[in-house]
Design an enzyme around this catalytic site. Structure first.
Site, PDB file in Angstrom:
ATOM      1  N   PHE A 234      -5.469   7.763   7.230  1.00  0.00           N
ATOM      2  CA  PHE A 234      -4.877   6.418   7.013  1.00  0.00           C
ATOM      3  C   PHE A 234      -3.466   6.350   7.633  1.00  0.00           C
ATOM      4  CE2 PHE A 234      -4.942   2.500   4.391  1.00  0.00           C
ATOM      5  CZ  PHE A 234      -6.300   2.119   4.688  1.00  0.00           C
TER       6      PHE A 234
ATOM      7  N   PHE B 141      -2.240 -18.653 -19.044  1.00  0.00           N
ATOM      8  CA  PHE B 141      -1.326 -18.758 -17.888  1.00  0.00           C
ATOM      9  C   PHE B 141       0.055 -18.313 -18.735  1.00  0.00           C
ATOM     10  CE2 PHE B 141       2.567 -20.073 -15.387  1.00  0.00           C
ATOM     11  CZ  PHE B 141       2.158 -20.000 -14.133  1.00  0.00           C
TER      12      PHE B 141
ATOM     13  N   GLN C  48       6.941  -5.459   2.668  1.00  0.00           N
ATOM     14  CA  GLN C  48       6.018  -5.011   3.809  1.00  0.00           C
ATOM     15  C   GLN C  48       5.235  -6.007   4.704  1.00  0.00           C
ATOM     16  OE1 GLN C  48       2.272  -2.200   3.147  1.00  0.00           O
ATOM     17  NE2 GLN C  48       3.840  -1.067   4.046  1.00  0.00           N
TER      18      GLN C  48
ATOM     19  N   HIS D 226       2.224  -6.210   7.372  1.00  0.00           N
ATOM     20  CA  HIS D 226       0.990  -5.275   7.770  1.00  0.00           C
ATOM     21  C   HIS D 226       0.887  -5.751   9.196  1.00  0.00           C
ATOM     22  CE1 HIS D 226      -3.172  -3.729   8.132  1.00  0.00           C
ATOM     23  NE2 HIS D 226      -3.081  -3.336   7.176  1.00  0.00           N
TER      24      HIS D 226
ATOM     25  N   LEU E 198      -6.712 -10.072   6.209  1.00  0.00           N
ATOM     26  CA  LEU E 198      -6.255  -8.760   6.393  1.00  0.00           C
ATOM     27  C   LEU E 198      -7.374  -8.091   7.309  1.00  0.00           C
ATOM     28  CD1 LEU E 198      -4.299  -6.363   6.221  1.00  0.00           C
ATOM     29  CD2 LEU E 198      -5.610  -5.664   4.415  1.00  0.00           C
TER      30      LEU E 198
ATOM     31  N   GLU F 172      -6.211  -1.676   7.892  1.00  0.00           N
ATOM     32  CA  GLU F 172      -5.812  -0.187   8.708  1.00  0.00           C
ATOM     33  C   GLU F 172      -7.002   0.713   8.848  1.00  0.00           C
ATOM     34  OE1 GLU F 172      -1.911   0.788   7.522  1.00  0.00           O
ATOM     35  OE2 GLU F 172      -2.486   2.880   7.003  1.00  0.00           O
TER      36      GLU F 172
ATOM     37  N   ARG G 189       3.332   1.314   8.655  1.00  0.00           N
ATOM     38  CA  ARG G 189       3.049  -0.100   8.945  1.00  0.00           C
ATOM     39  C   ARG G 189       4.434  -0.707   9.252  1.00  0.00           C
ATOM     40  NH1 ARG G 189      -0.667  -1.405   3.680  1.00  0.00           N
ATOM     41  NH2 ARG G 189      -2.367  -0.573   4.841  1.00  0.00           N
TER      42      ARG G 189
ATOM     43  N   HIS H  93       2.434  -8.480   3.316  1.00  0.00           N
ATOM     44  CA  HIS H  93       1.412  -7.904   2.778  1.00  0.00           C
ATOM     45  C   HIS H  93       1.739  -7.345   1.280  1.00  0.00           C
ATOM     46  CE1 HIS H  93      -2.433  -5.890   2.617  1.00  0.00           C
ATOM     47  NE2 HIS H  93      -1.849  -4.667   2.583  1.00  0.00           N
TER      48      HIS H  93
ATOM     49  N   ARG I 119       5.879   1.256   1.797  1.00  0.00           N
ATOM     50  CA  ARG I 119       4.748   2.009   1.222  1.00  0.00           C
ATOM     51  C   ARG I 119       3.591   2.361   2.318  1.00  0.00           C
ATOM     52  NH1 ARG I 119      -0.861  -0.087  -0.207  1.00  0.00           N
ATOM     53  NH2 ARG I 119      -0.117  -1.910   0.841  1.00  0.00           N
TER      54      ARG I 119
ATOM     55  N   GLY J  99       0.042   2.761   3.513  1.00  0.00           N
ATOM     56  CA  GLY J  99      -1.353   2.309   3.112  1.00  0.00           C
ATOM     57  C   GLY J  99      -2.231   3.212   2.261  1.00  0.00           C
TER      58      GLY J  99
HETATM   59  C1  LIG Z   1      -5.583  -7.938   1.506  1.00  0.00           C
HETATM   60  C2  LIG Z   1      -5.062  -6.976   0.953  1.00  0.00           C
HETATM   61  C3  LIG Z   1      -5.670  -5.423   1.191  1.00  0.00           C
HETATM   62  C4  LIG Z   1      -5.068  -4.392   0.746  1.00  0.00           C
HETATM   63  N1  LIG Z   1      -5.492  -3.248   0.692  1.00  0.00           N
HETATM   64  C5  LIG Z   1      -5.225  -2.133   0.238  1.00  0.00           C
HETATM   65  C6  LIG Z   1      -5.740  -0.745   0.356  1.00  0.00           C
HETATM   66  O1  LIG Z   1      -6.657  -0.613   1.125  1.00  0.00           O
HETATM   67  N2  LIG Z   1      -5.137   0.205  -0.466  1.00  0.00           N
HETATM   68  C7  LIG Z   1      -4.359   0.139  -1.165  1.00  0.00           C
HETATM   69  O2  LIG Z   1      -3.473   1.253  -1.638  1.00  0.00           O
HETATM   70  N3  LIG Z   1      -3.430  -1.167  -1.315  1.00  0.00           N
HETATM   71  C8  LIG Z   1      -4.117  -2.222  -0.770  1.00  0.00           C
HETATM   72  N4  LIG Z   1      -3.352  -3.204  -1.000  1.00  0.00           N
HETATM   73  C9  LIG Z   1      -2.310  -3.548  -1.988  1.00  0.00           C
HETATM   74  C10 LIG Z   1      -3.065  -3.604  -3.262  1.00  0.00           C
HETATM   75  O3  LIG Z   1      -4.436  -4.315  -3.272  1.00  0.00           O
HETATM   76  C11 LIG Z   1      -2.397  -4.455  -4.096  1.00  0.00           C
HETATM   77  O4  LIG Z   1      -1.032  -3.906  -4.304  1.00  0.00           O
HETATM   78  C12 LIG Z   1      -2.833  -4.334  -5.737  1.00  0.00           C
HETATM   79  O5  LIG Z   1      -4.267  -4.439  -5.630  1.00  0.00           O
HETATM   80  C13 LIG Z   1      -2.025  -4.989  -6.723  1.00  0.00           C
HETATM   81  O6  LIG Z   1      -2.877  -4.856  -7.990  1.00  0.00           O
HETATM   82  P1  LIG Z   1      -2.022  -5.356  -9.378  1.00  0.00           P
HETATM   83  O7  LIG Z   1      -2.845  -4.906 -10.554  1.00  0.00           O
HETATM   84  O8  LIG Z   1      -0.665  -4.965  -9.435  1.00  0.00           O
HETATM   85  O9  LIG Z   1      -1.895  -6.910  -9.449  1.00  0.00           O
HETATM   86  P2  LIG Z   1      -3.132  -7.986  -9.086  1.00  0.00           P
HETATM   87  O10 LIG Z   1      -4.717  -7.289  -8.789  1.00  0.00           O
HETATM   88  O11 LIG Z   1      -2.683  -8.837  -8.184  1.00  0.00           O
HETATM   89  O12 LIG Z   1      -3.537  -8.701 -10.521  1.00  0.00           O
HETATM   90  C14 LIG Z   1      -2.358  -9.437 -11.014  1.00  0.00           C
HETATM   91  C15 LIG Z   1      -2.891 -10.018 -12.216  1.00  0.00           C
HETATM   92  O13 LIG Z   1      -2.041 -10.622 -13.070  1.00  0.00           O
HETATM   93  C16 LIG Z   1      -2.437 -11.738 -13.438  1.00  0.00           C
HETATM   94  N5  LIG Z   1      -1.232 -12.822 -13.518  1.00  0.00           N
HETATM   95  C17 LIG Z   1      -0.361 -13.150 -12.694  1.00  0.00           C
HETATM   96  N6  LIG Z   1       0.646 -13.856 -13.124  1.00  0.00           N
HETATM   97  C18 LIG Z   1       0.012 -14.330 -14.430  1.00  0.00           C
HETATM   98  C19 LIG Z   1       0.555 -15.300 -15.426  1.00  0.00           C
HETATM   99  N7  LIG Z   1       1.615 -15.886 -15.119  1.00  0.00           N
HETATM  100  N8  LIG Z   1      -0.023 -15.223 -16.574  1.00  0.00           N
HETATM  101  C20 LIG Z   1      -1.342 -14.754 -16.992  1.00  0.00           C
HETATM  102  N9  LIG Z   1      -1.667 -13.674 -15.960  1.00  0.00           N
HETATM  103  C21 LIG Z   1      -1.091 -13.631 -14.767  1.00  0.00           C
HETATM  104  C22 LIG Z   1      -3.296 -12.237 -12.568  1.00  0.00           C
HETATM  105  O14 LIG Z   1      -4.374 -13.246 -13.350  1.00  0.00           O
HETATM  106  C23 LIG Z   1      -4.277 -10.964 -12.120  1.00  0.00           C
HETATM  107  O15 LIG Z   1      -5.188 -10.718 -13.090  1.00  0.00           O
HETATM  108  C24 LIG Z   1      -4.177  -4.494  -0.312  1.00  0.00           C
HETATM  109  C25 LIG Z   1      -3.425  -5.836  -0.369  1.00  0.00           C
HETATM  110  C26 LIG Z   1      -4.020  -6.773   0.159  1.00  0.00           C
HETATM  111  C27 LIG Z   1      -3.763  -8.238  -0.244  1.00  0.00           C
END
Ligand SMILES: Cc1cc2nc3c(=O)[nH]c(=O)nc-3n(C[C@H](O)[C@H](O)[C@H](O)COP(=O)(O)OP(=O)(O)OC[C@H]3O[C@@H](n4cnc5c(N)ncnc54)[C@H](O)[C@@H]3O)c2cc1C
Ligand code: SF4
Ligand code: FES
Lengths: 595, 247
Positions: free
Chosen positions: A128, A168, A242, A244, A254, A257, A297, A365, A400, A402
């Site tokens: 990666f 929410f 970041q 991407h 996306l 990578e 990135r 990203h 960050r 990847g």
């Molecule tokens: C397309 C894409 C590909 C990626 N690929 C990779 C990868 O290959 N490897 C890697 O390490 N990282 C990757 N990332 C980054 C990584 O996926 C994210 O940083 C990570 O998944 C975020 O997870 P999280 O649990 O912090 O938040 P999220 O999964 O975004 O979850 C947020 C949660 O909060 C809840 N929420 C938000 N606001 C409220 C509110 N007001 N009230 C109630 N609930 C709320 C939502 O409902 C949701 O359940 C990628 C990101 C993207 C966008």
């Protein structure tokens, strides 16, 4: 103005639990399970504005990093992370991260995550960007999808985890310097509820939607960052955004990578592997770690802008682009290791990467910054924790790598879950002010949103108008390259958008699933964060990682080997302070790639 | 190419009206727009009260399923140009209670999901310090397809049995049960048989295969149901032949 209060004929419901997790993505579910495992008698709530398996973790593609193979070491993972972050990572946090990563990933394996395997049955890893050794675990190119569903399905066996799906959150309940729960709208009914808790963990993800062109889903509005910020908790390193290097033009979908890690090439309009001109190494037919297409990135996205300036990119209806070429990898490998890339290209741009080159451009990203926490996810507000993309511990520093984020969700999700569970032992029950505060919030929501003038009256503005303007301002002022004049202009424009926010109209008076009001709340969250990003970027008069100032092109360790802390002042405007970076064993050095 | 296209969208506001109605909207017709883009255009520029779910816009979160011209579709993957010249009929997924406009109640599915015990069940856990459970690529392939479900509910909307008997565990949940049954790390299959075998629905399934046909992720839930029927049949037979304990 008349106040319809009490609002509806039913009284407000107050739920209560020991640990309340806000967010059902990777970080939130990991935190909930960790809290349940740590103290099985605790009542744990998970509140999420979408069903947990819809959370944005689901779209993560490429993989999750953790040292497992011989020939790799924790120190090397730490060094890659720290140099990748341009020395802004806290090294104590990074050491914890790399140490706990393998156990967390093995735990995912034991819970059933369908990792790709070696022929002998061991977990397989792939290269990666920015990583010197292959250490990225993957489930084809749907890693986040599989991790999220595995976590969600596993969480179902815990009877003590109670979910509030499609609720929410609008505010944190805070009394005498302690967080005691949240107020939320049950979307299906519009009912406003209070959920009291001894400890709250924010796991609400990032805020990519502050920008116009992003890989982030529509739900990524930085809600938790804004909630914490409004409650007086500082946001850290918000200027580090970041880009991407490979998003599909128009949709921002996306292209992982992993496509480059498996051997894909970046080509400009002359078919030339242009990264060789940007101190990223020499082009080799096979991928070389920490070199060329496998550089970090920030550097790849910056190289794109330079290529564009030289007139060596293509011009399309959605801006400039270059090509990502994976044709030479062959259909067999693509179908085995990059099936989602092929599916997305076929279904969304009607192009087959087995035969054609993929048009790509840099796309917003990931947020390196977020709610300031310590190594256990604790914030400066007693009883409030944060983990995942919403938080800034910081392991990611100024850029960050990847595949570090998915692992971060697990490591720091679990740590926050355990710390919050332990905190409940000493925490008293929520105070009696919870009910009053919640009623106030309900009245406030009614007044501020449901009793607004409608858009149809013609006197007001539309949500989308302001949102589009805000996104435009952010791209103009806080994009890949920044400078004082554009940032200052951006700050002024955002301030006027804040004023206009009060004049936005709402047509939807319904209590049932009112997505117009939630969109407006999201816009208000995003505007606060946009201001934080722009002000932090303006104050940091150096260039480091993803933050590049054309008027201050060099890194300045003398003044800025420091985290920026964005505090909300009583006027609502941000104030920037700095706090030191923790250096343990890796003194700041030059970032070297391709050599 | 026409410059606009008309969408006939189901509206239902339970606080105001007893029955769903249809509202038509005219939006720009663009080659690269999907149905979801058209809905977003309406919400942003014409009618902020239109309600629907969406998030990823890349076919993986499973939020945006609706009936488009009568078939269940992910609206983020349904190009307007496939429905030109229109009008395009957009309705909530059928066989689910409507909450509002294009939003349906999927609460019951979440109960079904939990009932099939979709997690690894083992008599003994190997400590993490001993590393991963070994699983060859072939062993992964044995269950992989059934692990690809995004819970989009299109298959429930296509299933004639669900239409008649909403309590039927249904295609996606059965596929998920089978996903764990076929996982070499799992030992919980026997605990998942009862949940399904005492149910009429599965026996009513005629393998029309509508579920597999509409599935955007090639999960093939019809195959899972068929496999399940076979194991359950064998199991029922065994229970006649052998003393219960030896199962
Ligand atoms: C397309 C894409 C590909 C990626 N690929 C990779 C990868 O290959 N490897 C890697 O390490 N990282 C990757 N990332 C980054 C990584 O996926 C994210 O940083 C990570 O998944 C975020 O997870 P999280 O649990 O912090 O938040 P999220 O999964 O975004 O979850 C947020 C949660 O909060 C809840 N929420 C938000 N606001 C409220 C509110 N007001 N009230 C109630 N609930 C709320 C939502 O409902 C949701 O359940 C990628 C990101 C993207 C966008
Ligand atoms: S089996 Fe297919 S159609 Fe059914 S819910 Fe899963 S992904 Fe959707
Ligand atoms: S919006 Fe996520 S599947 Fe369509």
């Amino acid at each position: 103005m008349s106040l319809r209060y009490p609002l509806r004929d039913f009284h407000m419901d107050i739920f209560s639990c020991d640990v309340l997790v806000v967010g059902g993505g990777g970080a939130g579910l990991r935190a909930a399970i960790a809290a349940a495992d740590a103290q099985p008698t605790l009542k744990i709530g998970v509140v999420s504005k979408v069903y947990p398996m819809r959370s944005h973790t689901v779209s993560a593609e490429g993989g999750a990093a953790a040292v497992i193979k011989t020939g790799d070491s924790l120190d090397e993972h730490a060094y890659d992370t720290i140099s990748g972050g341009d020395w802004l990572s806290d090294q104590d946090a990074v050491e914890v991260f790399v140490r706990e990563a393998p156990t967390e990933m093995l735990q995912m394996e034991h819970w059933g995550c369908p990792w790709n395997r070696e022929p002998d049955g061991h977990v397989a890893v792939r290269p990666f960007g920015g990583m010197k050794v292959q250490r990225t675990w993957f489930a084809a190119d749907k890693t986040g999808f599989h991790m999220l569903h595995t976590l969600f399905q596993t969480s179902l066996k815990y009877e003590q985890i109670q979910r509030f799906d499609e609720y929410f959150v609008t505010t944190l309940l805070v009394d005498e310097g302690r967080c005691e729960g949240v107020v939320a709208i049950e979307l299906a009914t519009g009912r406003v509820v209070a959920i009291a808790a001894k400890a709250v963990i924010l796991c609400t993800g990032g805020c990519g939607k502050v920008f116009p062109f992003t890989t982030n889903a529509s739900i990524k509005n930085g809600d938790g960052m804004a909630l914490a910020y409004r409650a007086g908790v500082p946001l850290k390193d918000m200027e580090f955004v970041q880009y991407h290097p490979t998003g599909l033009p128009f949709t921002g979908i996306l292209i992982t990578e992993a496509a480059r890690a498996e051997g894909g090439w970046m080509l400009n309009k002359d078919g030339y592997r242009y990264l060789q001109d940007y101190d990223l190494g020499k082009p080799e037919p096979k991928p070389v770690l920490r070199s060329m297409e496998l550089g970090p990135r920030d550097r790849l996205s910056q190289a794109f802008v330079k290529e564009q300036e030289k007139g060596r990119t293509f011009e399309g209806p959605y801006g400039h682009y270059v090509h990502l070429d994976v044709r030479h990898l062959g259909q067999k490998l693509i179908d085995k290791k990059l099936p989602f890339v092929r599916e997305l290209c076929l279904k969304y741009v009607n192009l087959d990467p087995v035969r054609e080159m993929i048009p790509v451009r840099p796309v917003v990203h990931y947020m390196m910054g977020g709610v300031h926490t310590d190594i256990n996810g604790a914030t400066s507000l007693s009883g409030l924790y944060a983990a995942g993309e919403v938080a800034c511990v910081s392991i990611n520093g100024a850029n960050r790598l990847g595949s570090n984020s998915l692992t971060e969700l697990l490591v720091f999700g679990a740590r926050a879950g355990r710390a919050a569970a332990a905190f409940t032992a000493e925490a008293p029950d929520a105070s009696s002010s919870v009910a009053t505060q919640a009623h106030d919030e309900e009245a406030h929501l009614e007044r501020r949103f449901r009793q607004r003038d409608s858009v149809r009256s013609g006197e007001t503005e539309r949500i989308a108008t302001l949102r589009t303007e805000m996104q435009g301002v952010m791209e103009q002022s806080a994009g890949i390259y920044r400078s004082a004049p554009t940032l200052e202009q951006g700050a002024a424009q955002l301030q006027s958008l804040q004023e206009r926010l009060t004049r936005v109209g709402v047509d939807d008076r319904s209590y049932t699933f009112n997505t117009e009001i939630t969109s407006l709340l999201e816009l208000s969250y995003m505007l606060d964060l946009a201001e934080g990003i722009v002000h932090a970027a303006l104050a940091r008069t150096e260039s480091r990682g993803s933050h590049q100032r054309t008027d201050h092109p060099d890194r300045d360790d003398q003044r800025f080997l420091a985290h920026s802390m964005v505090h909300r002042t009583s006027s609502g405007q941000p104030r920037i302070e700095y706090s030191p970076v923790t250096i343990t064993r890796w003194p700041p050095g030059k970032r070297v790639y391709g050599r | 190419m026409a410059s606009t296209i008309t969408l006939a969208v189901t509206r239902y506001r339970p606080e105001e009206e007893a029955e769903p109605t249809v509202e038509t909207y005219t939006v720009p017709f663009r080659k690269d727009w999907v149905v979801l883009d058209a809905l977003n255009h309406i919400k942003d520029h014409q009618d902020g009260t239109l309600s629907y779910r969406w998030s990823c816009r890349m076919g993986v979160c499973g939020s945006c399923g609706m009936m488009v011209n009568g078939s269940p579709k992910l609206t983020c993957a349904a190009f307007l140009s496939d429905y030109a010249p229109g009008p395009v009929r957009v309705e909530p997924l059928q066989f689910f209670p409507i909450v509002r406009d294009l939003i349906v109640d999927i609460g019951e599915f979440l109960h079904k999901l939990k009932k099939v015990k979709p997690w690894i069940v083992r008599a003994e856990e190997q400590p993490l310090s001993e590393g991963e459970y070994l699983q060859t690529p072939d062993e992964v392939d044995a269950y992989k397809a059934f692990s690809m479900c995004i819970n989009c509910m299109l298959c429930y909307s296509a299933c004639p049995i669900v239409g008649l008997e909403s309590h039927f565990t249904g295609p996606a949940a059965i596929a998920l049960a089978q996903r764990y049954n076929l996982d070499s790390r799992d030992q919980g299959a026997s605990g998942r048989v009862e949940i399904l075998s005492d149910h009429e629905g599965m026996w009513g399934c005629t393998f029309v295969g509508d579920c597999s046909r509409v599935c955007p992720k090639n999960v093939d839930p019809a195959a899972a149901i068929q496999q399940y029927k076979l194991t359950t049949a064998v199991d029922t037979l065994k229970s006649w032949l052998l003393p219960r304990g030896s199962r």
